[in-house]
Design an enzyme around this catalytic site. Structure first.
Site, PDB file in Angstrom:
ATOM      1  CG  ASP A   1     -27.660  35.628 -39.751  1.00  0.00           C
ATOM      2  OD1 ASP A   1     -27.614  34.299 -40.096  1.00  0.00           O
ATOM      3  OD2 ASP A   1     -26.858  36.093 -38.817  1.00  0.00           O
TER       4      ASP A   1
ATOM      5  CD  GLU B   1     -23.737  30.837 -38.320  1.00  0.00           C
ATOM      6  OE1 GLU B   1     -22.572  30.649 -37.745  1.00  0.00           O
ATOM      7  OE2 GLU B   1     -23.637  31.983 -39.242  1.00  0.00           O
ATOM      8  CD  GLU B   2     -22.726  34.942 -40.945  1.00  0.00           C
ATOM      9  OE1 GLU B   2     -21.434  35.141 -40.442  1.00  0.00           O
ATOM     10  OE2 GLU B   2     -23.032  34.422 -42.034  1.00  0.00           O
TER      11      GLU B   2
ATOM     12  NE  ARG C   1     -13.402  15.997 -38.201  1.00  0.00           N
ATOM     13  CZ  ARG C   1     -12.329  15.381 -38.317  1.00  0.00           C
ATOM     14  NH1 ARG C   1     -11.831  15.142 -39.407  1.00  0.00           N
ATOM     15  NH2 ARG C   1     -11.736  14.697 -37.199  1.00  0.00           N
TER      16      ARG C   1
ATOM     17  CG  HIS D   1     -18.425  35.219 -44.754  1.00  0.00           C
ATOM     18  ND1 HIS D   1     -18.226  35.788 -43.547  1.00  0.00           N
ATOM     19  CD2 HIS D   1     -19.375  34.458 -44.812  1.00  0.00           C
ATOM     20  CE1 HIS D   1     -19.006  35.347 -42.846  1.00  0.00           C
ATOM     21  NE2 HIS D   1     -19.767  34.256 -43.437  1.00  0.00           N
TER      22      HIS D   1
END
Length: 437
Positions: A108, A174-175, A213, A401
């Site tokens: 998206d 996903e947003e 990580r 963004h």
């Protein structure tokens, strides 16, 4: 979501020194991947540009999903769609027995008007929350889709040599709208069920660098809403009413003392941000109410519950002191993106080989993802792929963004190589499980 820039730091070297120093030796499968990349990469660039020029908002990714599904079918990959409203699942069954692994890409775009001057610049306009907005892949999901499409083509071309099954998860929304959960609810992780899942995200780090990580890597995000109810009056006579704008201003400042003064900052980081304030419609009218919405980012469920209680108490007590009232709503929030320690350690040599040794170990990031929905019951590893062009300072370039966010296509090669490599290396090093194919 707004993501801060990653920074490599010695204090964040949580992976074992031995694994971090090792690079996986080239295998017959990795050599086969490398041989297939030159023919695939021009297509990956073309797909990325096409998707970038035609972005779609969450749960509206019909064009993108059709492009993906058509490509997978042409490769002979089994396709399931729609999964999670507009998602696509591809299943590649290898020629040898083995376990199942999943690779994920999100599709998206965002309600952002692009300001980058590109030949394939997005000019898409649409309606979002009652307003006409531009649409842009300002978070780089166009790169994710193209990378996974490329990895699917590479892997399909070596199907006979693959020891197991690979599931390709092309995720919508996903947003912040629950696309991962929608896919899981529709059976994306069943028949066959993967025993591990991998995902990547483009990031404004050095081009081609992989950042990772063990353990928590991205925060859990939740939203809150505060409605401050005052009493409307003329702007010239504030004493005749109760000013919710002043009260709201005091609440915003009060909330900032929670993270800085009320919770143990040495334990785990947290962020409280008020991102929107709405109230009033004239310069000379004190409104009846003000609405604030914001985000809460944490890495621990107990800390989140504690901070949520403090948000409620702070807002209500400040409002009461000014003669107003505050209604506070806080959602349950998402999940922490946490890399499985053992799987991360196992895959580090693969990541180093795929990135030419350019792997950075990072501190946790306050940005959030819904990738952990896929990794809730199986081991998962999520990493970042740097896309800042050479010669540019990652500390100053526009971040995800931003309407000026730019991803260097030179990183696509590393992305395709890495996603294909983690799949075949995981399958090759995992015990054979009956029913995997």
């Amino acid at each position: 979501m707004r993501f801060p820039l990653l920074a490599a730091a010695a204090a964040s070297l949580v992976c074992s020194a031995t694994a971090a120093a090792q690079t996986a030796p080239a295998t017959e499968l990795s050599k086969l991947i490398e041989a297939k990349l030159p023919a695939v990469m021009p297509k990956v660039v073309a797909w990325r540009r096409d998707i970038h020029e035609h972005p779609e908002l969450s749960f509206e990714e019909k064009r993108t999903a059709a492009l993906v599904a058509d490509h997978l079918r042409k490769l002979g990959i089994e396709v399931q769609t729609p999964i999670g409203k507009t998602g696509v699942v591809g299943i590649l069954r290898g020629g040898k027995p083995g376990p199942v692994v999943a690779l994920r890409a999100d599709m998206d775009g965002l309600p952002v008007t692009e300001l980058v001057d590109l030949p394939f610049k997005s000019k898409v306009r649409t309606q979002w929350q009652g307003q006409e907005v531009g649409v842009m892949h300002a978070c780089g999901h166009d790169n994710h889709v193209a990378i996974l499409m490329g990895a699917a083509e590479v892997l399909a071309g070596m199907k006979a040599q693959i020891p197991g099954t690979i599931k390709f998860l092309f995720q919508p929304a996903e947003e912040g709208l629950g696309g991962a959960q929608a896919m899981v609810d529709d059976g994306a992780l069943t028949n066959p069920a993967p025993s591990a899942v991998f995902g990547l995200h483009v990031w404004p780090n050095e081009v081609g660098q992989i950042a990772i990580r063990q353990g928590p890597i991205m925060a859990a995000a939740g939203n809150f809403k505060i409605i401050v109810k005052g009493r409307q009056t003329h702007g010239s006579s504030p004493w005749m009413g109760v000013d919710p704008i002043v009260v709201s201003s005091q609440i915003v400042l009060g909330l900032q003392t929670i993270a800085s003064r009320q919770v143990n900052v040495a334990y785990l980081p947290s962020v409280i941000t008020v991102g929107q304030i709405t109230g009033g419609n004239r310069s000379n009218i004190i409104p009846d109410s003000v609405v604030m919405v914001g985000t809460l980012r944490t890495f621990d469920d107990n800390m989140r519950a504690d901070i949520a209680a403090r948000i409620t108490r702070t807002a209500q007590d400040i409002a009461r002191s000014g003669g107003a009232t505050a209604l506070v709503e806080i959602d349950k929030g998402g999940l922490v993106t946490s890399n499985d320690t053992s799987l991360t350690d196992r895959m580090l040599p693969t990541l180093r080989r795929a990135a030419g040794g350019n792997v950075a170990f990072i501190n946790p990031v306050m940005g959030s993802e819904d990738f952990p929905v896929f990794a809730k019951n199986i081991p998962g590893v999520f990493f970042f792929l740097g896309v800042t062009p050479k010669g540019k300072d990652p500390a100053t370039v526009p971040t995800n963004h931003s309407p000026l966010f730019f991803a260097d296509e030179a990183a696509l090669l590393t992305g395709v190589r890495t996603m294909a490599s983690v799949a075949v290396d995981y399958l090759s090093m995992s015990p054979t499980k009956k029913g995997g194919n």
